[in-house]
Design a protein around this motif. Structure first.
Motif, PDB file in Angstrom:
ATOM      1  N   ASP A 127       0.805  -1.226   0.000  1.00  0.00           N
ATOM      2  CA  ASP A 127       0.000   0.000   0.000  1.00  0.00           C
ATOM      3  C   ASP A 127       0.840   1.279   0.000  1.00  0.00           C
ATOM      4  O   ASP A 127       0.350   2.344   0.325  1.00  0.00           O
ATOM      5  N   THR A 128       2.118   1.174  -0.359  1.00  0.00           N
ATOM      6  CA  THR A 128       2.998   2.343  -0.450  1.00  0.00           C
ATOM      7  C   THR A 128       3.447   2.521  -1.886  1.00  0.00           C
ATOM      8  O   THR A 128       4.025   1.612  -2.479  1.00  0.00           O
ATOM      9  N   LEU A 129       3.159   3.698  -2.438  1.00  0.00           N
ATOM     10  CA  LEU A 129       3.547   4.047  -3.795  1.00  0.00           C
ATOM     11  C   LEU A 129       4.843   4.846  -3.718  1.00  0.00           C
ATOM     12  O   LEU A 129       4.902   5.875  -3.037  1.00  0.00           O
ATOM     13  N   THR A 130       5.878   4.370  -4.386  1.00  0.00           N
ATOM     14  CA  THR A 130       7.180   5.025  -4.364  1.00  0.00           C
ATOM     15  C   THR A 130       7.521   5.551  -5.749  1.00  0.00           C
ATOM     16  O   THR A 130       7.420   4.826  -6.736  1.00  0.00           O
ATOM     17  N   LEU A 131       7.934   6.807  -5.810  1.00  0.00           N
ATOM     18  CA  LEU A 131       8.403   7.435  -7.045  1.00  0.00           C
ATOM     19  C   LEU A 131       9.895   7.701  -6.881  1.00  0.00           C
ATOM     20  O   LEU A 131      10.313   8.290  -5.882  1.00  0.00           O
TER      21      LEU A 131
ATOM     22  N   ARG B  79      10.049  10.077  -3.545  1.00  0.00           N
ATOM     23  CA  ARG B  79       8.874  10.439  -2.760  1.00  0.00           C
ATOM     24  C   ARG B  79       7.987   9.222  -2.609  1.00  0.00           C
ATOM     25  O   ARG B  79       7.882   8.413  -3.522  1.00  0.00           O
ATOM     26  N   GLN B  80       7.334   9.103  -1.434  1.00  0.00           N
ATOM     27  CA  GLN B  80       6.442   7.985  -1.170  1.00  0.00           C
ATOM     28  C   GLN B  80       5.083   8.483  -0.726  1.00  0.00           C
ATOM     29  O   GLN B  80       4.975   9.526  -0.077  1.00  0.00           O
ATOM     30  N   PHE B  81       4.055   7.670  -1.067  1.00  0.00           N
ATOM     31  CA  PHE B  81       2.680   7.967  -0.681  1.00  0.00           C
ATOM     32  C   PHE B  81       2.033   6.696  -0.150  1.00  0.00           C
ATOM     33  O   PHE B  81       2.217   5.625  -0.717  1.00  0.00           O
ATOM     34  N   SER B  82       1.251   6.830   0.917  1.00  0.00           N
ATOM     35  CA  SER B  82       0.466   5.712   1.427  1.00  0.00           C
ATOM     36  C   SER B  82      -0.884   5.737   0.733  1.00  0.00           C
ATOM     37  O   SER B  82      -1.548   6.779   0.704  1.00  0.00           O
ATOM     38  N   LEU B  83      -1.285   4.602   0.173  1.00  0.00           N
ATOM     39  CA  LEU B  83      -2.554   4.520  -0.541  1.00  0.00           C
ATOM     40  C   LEU B  83      -3.633   3.945   0.367  1.00  0.00           C
ATOM     41  O   LEU B  83      -3.392   3.004   1.123  1.00  0.00           O
ATOM     42  N   SER B  84      -4.825   4.501   0.255  1.00  0.00           N
ATOM     43  CA  SER B  84      -5.951   4.001   1.038  1.00  0.00           C
ATOM     44  C   SER B  84      -6.638   2.876   0.281  1.00  0.00           C
ATOM     45  O   SER B  84      -6.326   2.590  -0.876  1.00  0.00           O
ATOM     46  N   GLU B  85      -7.596   2.262   0.930  1.00  0.00           N
ATOM     47  CA  GLU B  85      -8.316   1.141   0.331  1.00  0.00           C
ATOM     48  C   GLU B  85      -9.253   1.570  -0.795  1.00  0.00           C
ATOM     49  O   GLU B  85      -9.765   0.724  -1.518  1.00  0.00           O
TER      50      GLU B  85
END
Length: 136
Positions: A64-68, A94-100
């Motif tokens: 659930d972590t999107l990494t660029l 940069r990283q983002f936590s994605l929700s369900e």
């Protein structure tokens, strides 16, 4: 561009990223600036990564972590004495936590003119819809 008295034109410089651990590669690491937009069906993320080529770009989804991540190098070779050098080379991260609500199987990424566009579609159940009311 016409601006009112209370608006300012601001130039954002590359922001250095404070890495949580020691780096094994030399050079600076930058946090790319992003814009995020949401519609009923998707979230769109635009990341500013000037100078990064598609082959030097990595978009990774794990737990659930999107990494660029991307790298830009000094590919312009010139002769003569440097008078001024402002363009910085290095890596973006940069990283983002994605929700369900994000349908992770359908994420789409496109790179054009130094801007990475990620389309994060929402799962069907998260899409707002109008429910018809039956009479009788």
């Amino acid at each position: 561009m016409i601006m009112s008295d209370n608006q300012e034109l601001k130039v954002r410089e590359k922001q250095a990223f404070d890495a949580p651990a020691e780096q094994t590669k030399p050079g600076p690491v930058f946090t790319p600036s992003v814009d995020i937009f949401e519609t009923e069906k998707a979230i769109t993320l635009l990341a500013d990564m000037p100078g990064v080529k598609a082959e030097d770009l990595m978009v990774d989804l794990r737990d659930d972590t999107l990494t660029l991540a991307g790298e830009v190098s000094d590919s312009v070779k010139t002769t003569g004495e440097k008078v001024l050098e402002e363009y910085q080379t290095g890596r973006y991260y940069r990283q983002f936590s994605l929700s369900e609500v994000i349908d992770q199987e359908k994420i789409d990424a496109k790179l054009s003119d130094g801007v990475l566009r990620l389309t994060l579609p929402k799962v069907e159940k998260a899409t707002p819809r109008r429910i018809a009311v039956q009479v009788g």
